[in-house]
Design a protein around this motif. Structure first.
Motif, PDB file in Angstrom:
ATOM      1  N   LEU A  25     134.630  49.405  56.998  1.00  0.00           N
ATOM      2  CA  LEU A  25     133.883  48.475  56.004  1.00  0.00           C
ATOM      3  C   LEU A  25     134.244  47.077  55.937  1.00  0.00           C
ATOM      4  N   ASN A  26     135.353  46.672  56.401  1.00  0.00           N
ATOM      5  CA  ASN A  26     135.924  45.283  56.922  1.00  0.00           C
ATOM      6  C   ASN A  26     135.191  44.775  58.220  1.00  0.00           C
ATOM      7  N   ASP A  27     134.529  45.569  58.835  1.00  0.00           N
ATOM      8  CA  ASP A  27     133.531  44.813  60.090  1.00  0.00           C
ATOM      9  C   ASP A  27     132.462  43.837  59.419  1.00  0.00           C
ATOM     10  N   PRO A  28     132.475  42.673  60.364  1.00  0.00           N
ATOM     11  CA  PRO A  28     131.157  42.084  59.730  1.00  0.00           C
ATOM     12  C   PRO A  28     129.917  42.460  59.781  1.00  0.00           C
ATOM     13  N   ALA A  29     129.483  43.459  60.320  1.00  0.00           N
ATOM     14  CA  ALA A  29     128.298  44.329  60.287  1.00  0.00           C
ATOM     15  C   ALA A  29     128.133  45.196  59.048  1.00  0.00           C
ATOM     16  N   ALA A  30     129.299  45.369  58.216  1.00  0.00           N
ATOM     17  CA  ALA A  30     129.524  46.576  57.000  1.00  0.00           C
ATOM     18  C   ALA A  30     128.323  46.309  56.166  1.00  0.00           C
ATOM     19  N   PRO A  31     128.071  45.020  55.678  1.00  0.00           N
ATOM     20  CA  PRO A  31     126.953  44.872  54.693  1.00  0.00           C
ATOM     21  C   PRO A  31     125.616  45.544  54.867  1.00  0.00           C
ATOM     22  N   VAL A  32     125.102  45.581  56.236  1.00  0.00           N
ATOM     23  CA  VAL A  32     123.995  46.245  56.665  1.00  0.00           C
ATOM     24  C   VAL A  32     124.188  47.590  57.314  1.00  0.00           C
ATOM     25  N   ALA A  33     125.231  48.085  57.318  1.00  0.00           N
ATOM     26  CA  ALA A  33     125.658  49.142  57.915  1.00  0.00           C
ATOM     27  C   ALA A  33     126.040  50.309  56.938  1.00  0.00           C
ATOM     28  N   LEU A 136     118.275  73.511  62.368  1.00  0.00           N
ATOM     29  CA  LEU A 136     117.908  72.145  62.278  1.00  0.00           C
ATOM     30  C   LEU A 136     116.665  71.872  63.065  1.00  0.00           C
ATOM     31  N   GLY A 137     115.798  71.358  62.480  1.00  0.00           N
ATOM     32  CA  GLY A 137     114.373  71.086  63.382  1.00  0.00           C
ATOM     33  C   GLY A 137     114.467  69.571  63.748  1.00  0.00           C
ATOM     34  N   ARG A 138     115.592  68.757  63.192  1.00  0.00           N
ATOM     35  CA  ARG A 138     115.600  67.443  63.914  1.00  0.00           C
ATOM     36  C   ARG A 138     116.673  66.712  63.317  1.00  0.00           C
ATOM     37  N   ALA A 139     117.181  65.688  63.892  1.00  0.00           N
ATOM     38  CA  ALA A 139     118.440  64.863  63.472  1.00  0.00           C
ATOM     39  C   ALA A 139     117.441  63.512  62.648  1.00  0.00           C
ATOM     40  N   ARG A 140     118.021  62.807  61.870  1.00  0.00           N
ATOM     41  CA  ARG A 140     117.542  61.822  61.464  1.00  0.00           C
ATOM     42  C   ARG A 140     118.924  60.865  60.810  1.00  0.00           C
ATOM     43  N   LEU A 141     118.237  59.423  60.786  1.00  0.00           N
ATOM     44  CA  LEU A 141     119.627  58.587  60.346  1.00  0.00           C
ATOM     45  C   LEU A 141     118.444  57.567  59.910  1.00  0.00           C
ATOM     46  N   PHE A 142     119.236  56.449  59.064  1.00  0.00           N
ATOM     47  CA  PHE A 142     118.577  55.553  58.283  1.00  0.00           C
ATOM     48  C   PHE A 142     119.346  54.322  58.975  1.00  0.00           C
ATOM     49  N   VAL A 143     118.685  53.091  59.325  1.00  0.00           N
ATOM     50  CA  VAL A 143     119.303  51.829  59.646  1.00  0.00           C
ATOM     51  C   VAL A 143     118.853  50.643  58.809  1.00  0.00           C
ATOM     52  N   HIS A 144     119.431  49.680  58.426  1.00  0.00           N
ATOM     53  CA  HIS A 144     119.199  48.770  57.567  1.00  0.00           C
ATOM     54  C   HIS A 144     118.237  47.856  58.479  1.00  0.00           C
ATOM     55  N   GLU A 145     116.902  47.194  57.900  1.00  0.00           N
ATOM     56  CA  GLU A 145     116.015  46.481  58.562  1.00  0.00           C
ATOM     57  C   GLU A 145     116.987  45.200  59.305  1.00  0.00           C
ATOM     58  N   GLY A 146     118.017  44.693  58.797  1.00  0.00           N
ATOM     59  CA  GLY A 146     118.509  43.665  59.473  1.00  0.00           C
ATOM     60  C   GLY A 146     119.513  43.852  60.478  1.00  0.00           C
ATOM     61  N   ASN A 147     119.729  45.475  60.809  1.00  0.00           N
ATOM     62  CA  ASN A 147     120.732  45.784  61.839  1.00  0.00           C
ATOM     63  C   ASN A 147     119.971  46.063  63.165  1.00  0.00           C
ATOM     64  N   PRO A 172     117.586  46.400  46.064  1.00  0.00           N
ATOM     65  CA  PRO A 172     116.179  47.152  46.352  1.00  0.00           C
ATOM     66  C   PRO A 172     115.102  46.262  47.085  1.00  0.00           C
ATOM     67  N   SER A 173     115.652  44.659  47.245  1.00  0.00           N
ATOM     68  CA  SER A 173     114.512  44.072  47.954  1.00  0.00           C
ATOM     69  C   SER A 173     114.983  44.161  49.602  1.00  0.00           C
ATOM     70  N   ALA A 174     116.055  44.978  50.129  1.00  0.00           N
ATOM     71  CA  ALA A 174     116.331  45.349  51.344  1.00  0.00           C
ATOM     72  C   ALA A 174     115.766  46.658  51.592  1.00  0.00           C
ATOM     73  N   LYS A 175     115.657  46.987  52.902  1.00  0.00           N
ATOM     74  CA  LYS A 175     114.933  48.279  53.164  1.00  0.00           C
ATOM     75  C   LYS A 175     115.754  48.996  54.288  1.00  0.00           C
ATOM     76  N   GLU A 176     115.876  50.514  54.207  1.00  0.00           N
ATOM     77  CA  GLU A 176     116.528  51.048  55.139  1.00  0.00           C
ATOM     78  C   GLU A 176     115.347  52.127  55.741  1.00  0.00           C
ATOM     79  N   LEU A 177     115.385  51.946  57.417  1.00  0.00           N
ATOM     80  CA  LEU A 177     114.138  52.748  58.126  1.00  0.00           C
ATOM     81  C   LEU A 177     114.846  53.766  58.657  1.00  0.00           C
ATOM     82  N   GLU A 178     113.952  54.771  58.371  1.00  0.00           N
ATOM     83  CA  GLU A 178     114.193  56.141  58.946  1.00  0.00           C
ATOM     84  C   GLU A 178     113.800  56.161  60.399  1.00  0.00           C
TER      85      GLU A 178
END
Length: 184
Positions: A25-33, A136-147, A172-178
Motif C-alpha cells: 500500500l506504500n508502493d507508488p502504484a498502490a492507488p491504481v492497484a 473452477l472454470g476460470r480464473a479472473r482478476l481486475f486491473v485499474h484502467e490506469g495500471n 466511480p469515475s475510474a474503472k476496473e477492467l476484468e
C-alpha cells in the motif's frame, strides 16, 4: 528467483502478512492497484491480520501465496478467492460459474522483472485448477484502467480482457477492467 520459495502462507504468519500488505500500500502504484489505503490497513487490529492469515492458509475458499527469500523476508504475494456459482463477487456482480479471483498482487520493486510474479501466478493457478469441489472454470482478476504495467503482465501470462468494466468503489469515475484465463 532461484533463492526464493513460493508457498502458501501459514496461519501464524499474520505479522508478515500485515507487513507485506502495508509495503504494498506504500508502493507508488498502490492507488491504481489496491482498493485499500495505508491508513485503513494500519488501523486494523491484530485480530484482523490473524484472521486474514488463518483464513488464507487452509481450506478451499481462499489461499495466499508468498515468495519467501533468504532470511525469511517476503518479496511478494498473490491471493486467490474462490467465488462459487450462485454467489456475488466483491463488486456485487452475480457469479455465473465457479472461478478463482486473484487479488492483492504485489512484488517488491527490487524484485520486479525477476520471475517472482510469474512464479506466484503459477502457484496460484495450480491451486485453482487442483480444486475439485468446486471445480473452477476460470480464473479472473481486475486491473485499474490506469495500471498499464499490470495489464501488460496479465496479458503476457495469458489473461484476456472480457470487456466487463466496473467502477472503482472509492472513485466511480475510474474503472476496473476484468481479465480472465479459462481453465486449461
Amino acid at each position: 528467483m532461484n533463492q526464493y520459495v513460493i508457498r502458501p502462507v501459514r496461519g501464524d504468519e499474520w505479522a508478515k502478512v500485515k507487513e507485506l500488505r502495508i509495503a504494498a500500500l506504500n508502493d507508488p502504484a498502490a492507488p491504481v492497484a489496491f482498493l485499500e489505503t495505508v491508513a485503513e490497513a494500519e488501523g486494523r487490529p491484530d485480530a484482523f491480520w490473524q484472521g486474514r492469515a488463518d483464513g488464507t492458509s487452509h481450506g478451499r475458499t481462499a489461499r495466499q501465496f508468498v515468495a519467501e527469500g533468504p532470511g525469511g523476508k517476503w518479496a511478494g504475494s498473490v491471493t486467490v478467492l474462490v467465488e462459487e456459482s450462485g454467489t456475488t463477487d466483491i463488486f456485487g456482480q452475480d457469479i455465473g460459474q465457479a472461478q478463482g479471483h486473484l487479488v492483492g498482487v504485489f512484488v517488491r520493486p527490487e524484485q520486479r522483472g525477476t520471475g517472482l510474479t510469474e512464479g506466484l501466478f503459477r502457484a496460484a493457478l495450480e491451486w485453482c485448477w487442483s480444486l475439485e469441489e468446486p471445480e473452477l472454470g476460470r480464473a479472473r482478476l481486475f486491473v485499474h484502467e490506469g495500471n498499464a504495467r499490470a495489464a501488460a503482465f496479465y496479458r503476457r501470462f495469458g489473461f484476456e480482457a472480457t470487456g466487463h468494466v466496473v467502477p472503482v468503489p472509492a472513485d466511480p469515475s475510474a474503472k476496473e477492467l476484468e481479465y480472465v484465463l479459462p481453465r486449461p
